[in-house]
Design an enzyme around this catalytic site. Structure first.
Site, mmCIF file in Angstrom:
data_model
loop_
_atom_site.group_PDB
_atom_site.id
_atom_site.type_symbol
_atom_site.label_atom_id
_atom_site.label_comp_id
_atom_site.label_asym_id
_atom_site.label_seq_id
_atom_site.Cartn_x
_atom_site.Cartn_y
_atom_site.Cartn_z
ATOM 1 N N PHE A 1 23.401 -47.921 40.036
ATOM 2 C CA PHE A 1 24.069 -46.617 39.979
ATOM 3 C C PHE A 1 25.144 -46.634 38.902
ATOM 4 O O PHE A 1 25.623 -47.687 38.468
ATOM 5 C CB PHE A 1 24.665 -46.230 41.340
ATOM 6 C CG PHE A 1 25.833 -47.065 41.788
ATOM 7 C CD1 PHE A 1 27.136 -46.678 41.511
ATOM 8 C CD2 PHE A 1 25.634 -48.241 42.487
ATOM 9 C CE1 PHE A 1 28.218 -47.441 41.928
ATOM 10 C CE2 PHE A 1 26.700 -49.022 42.905
ATOM 11 C CZ PHE A 1 28.007 -48.618 42.625
ATOM 12 N N CYS A 2 25.509 -45.433 38.470
ATOM 13 C CA CYS A 2 26.536 -45.237 37.449
ATOM 14 C C CYS A 2 27.107 -43.837 37.652
ATOM 15 O O CYS A 2 26.867 -43.201 38.685
ATOM 16 C CB CYS A 2 25.963 -45.423 36.048
ATOM 17 S SG CYS A 2 24.558 -44.342 35.697
ATOM 18 N N THR A 3 27.830 -43.331 36.695
ATOM 19 C CA THR A 3 28.504 -42.040 36.878
ATOM 20 C C THR A 3 27.522 -40.887 37.011
ATOM 21 O O THR A 3 27.550 -40.133 37.979
ATOM 22 C CB THR A 3 29.470 -41.772 35.706
ATOM 23 O OG1 THR A 3 30.341 -42.887 35.557
ATOM 24 C CG2 THR A 3 30.288 -40.512 35.961
ATOM 25 N N ILE B 1 26.528 -41.185 40.606
ATOM 26 C CA ILE B 1 27.553 -40.937 41.622
ATOM 27 C C ILE B 1 27.846 -39.450 41.759
ATOM 28 O O ILE B 1 28.032 -38.930 42.875
ATOM 29 C CB ILE B 1 28.848 -41.700 41.260
ATOM 30 C CG1 ILE B 1 28.596 -43.210 41.233
ATOM 31 C CG2 ILE B 1 29.972 -41.372 42.251
ATOM 32 C CD1 ILE B 1 29.717 -43.993 40.559
#
Length: 245
Positions: free
Chosen positions: A182-184, A211
């Protein structure tokens, strides 16, 4: 609702005529009164823009007239002020730098898992096949420090180009587990998941939309703290409210 709409979006798609596309998008974004950054590369587009909702929708409408961007799906949040000071449209070698040119998401995405499924897996402590689930944060250490998923793997990388070496150094701790990168907003974890699949790591997924989409669709269960964003808002809480208006 706050008066300024903020969008982030990306798409991996082969682009040519980048100088002409840059001038077209720059002129249109200016006409619509937007500020922020648009990155263009042969591998696709990545954008962060803010302005009045009418201007945002006008820009998106024109952008989607180009068949290459017809299915672009931005993530929205709102603020009381525009969190960017100017408008930039840049041509780059990669829209998110990894220094692995063979990783081309357009050629085939890694499997993705939606926000509600991840929330359910975290609540039950395993995926639907009974494998333990680990959340793998692909962001830089200073971003992670603002907030991340509870018990997420954090390799303390300082830039995304370090991610491949971190995978090779830590691959044994991922064995036998379902890994959700996951990341932004989804762009880094998409490349990360492809790299891990090509490195022979099984049961790897990317969190669809990152996210921000997780906050939007679930309210953030299992996430602790806020999500760092690269603008003057600094970070967003699970209600997508900025720490700085």
């Amino acid at each position: 609702m706050s008066s300024v709409a903020n969008i982030s979006a990306y798409k991996f798609v082969s682009l040519d005529g980048l100088p002409e596309l840059r001038e077209t998008l720059l002129a249109r974004a200016r006409e619509d009164g937007l500020k922020g950054t648009i990155l263009l590369a042969e591998e696709g587009i990545n954008l962060f823009l803010a302005g009045a909702s009418a201007g945002i929708e006008s820009f998106l409408g024109v952008l989607r007239e180009d068949a290459r961007f017809a299915d672009l799906e931005p993530k929205y949040s709102y603020s009381d002020a525009v969190p960017f000071r100017k408008l930039l449209v840049k041509i780059k070698r990669e829209i998110i730098r990894m220094n692995h040119p063979a990783i081309r998401p357009e050629a085939g995405r890694a499997p993705a898992v939606d926000a509600r499924t991840v929330a359910r897996w975290l609540a039950q402590g395993a995926d639907d096949a009974g494998r333990p689930v680990v959340m793998l944060d692909t962001r830089n250490a200073f971003e992670v420090d603002e907030g991340t998923f509870r018990n997420a793997i954090d390799w303390r990388i300082e830039r995304f180009t370090q991610f491949p070496d971190a995978v090779q150094a830590h691959r044994d701790e991922l064995r036998g587990k379902t890994v959700v990168s996951f990341c932004t907003g989804g762009i880094r974890c998409e490349k990360a998941a492809i790299y891990m699949n090509e490195a022979g790591i099984d049961h790897v997924y990317q969190l669809e939309g990152g996210i921000l989409k997780y906050f939007e669709e679930t309210g953030g269960p299992g996430y602790e703290g806020k999500c760092f964003v690269f603008d003057e808002r600094v970070s967003l809480d699970p209600a997508l409210a900025p720490s700085r208006a």
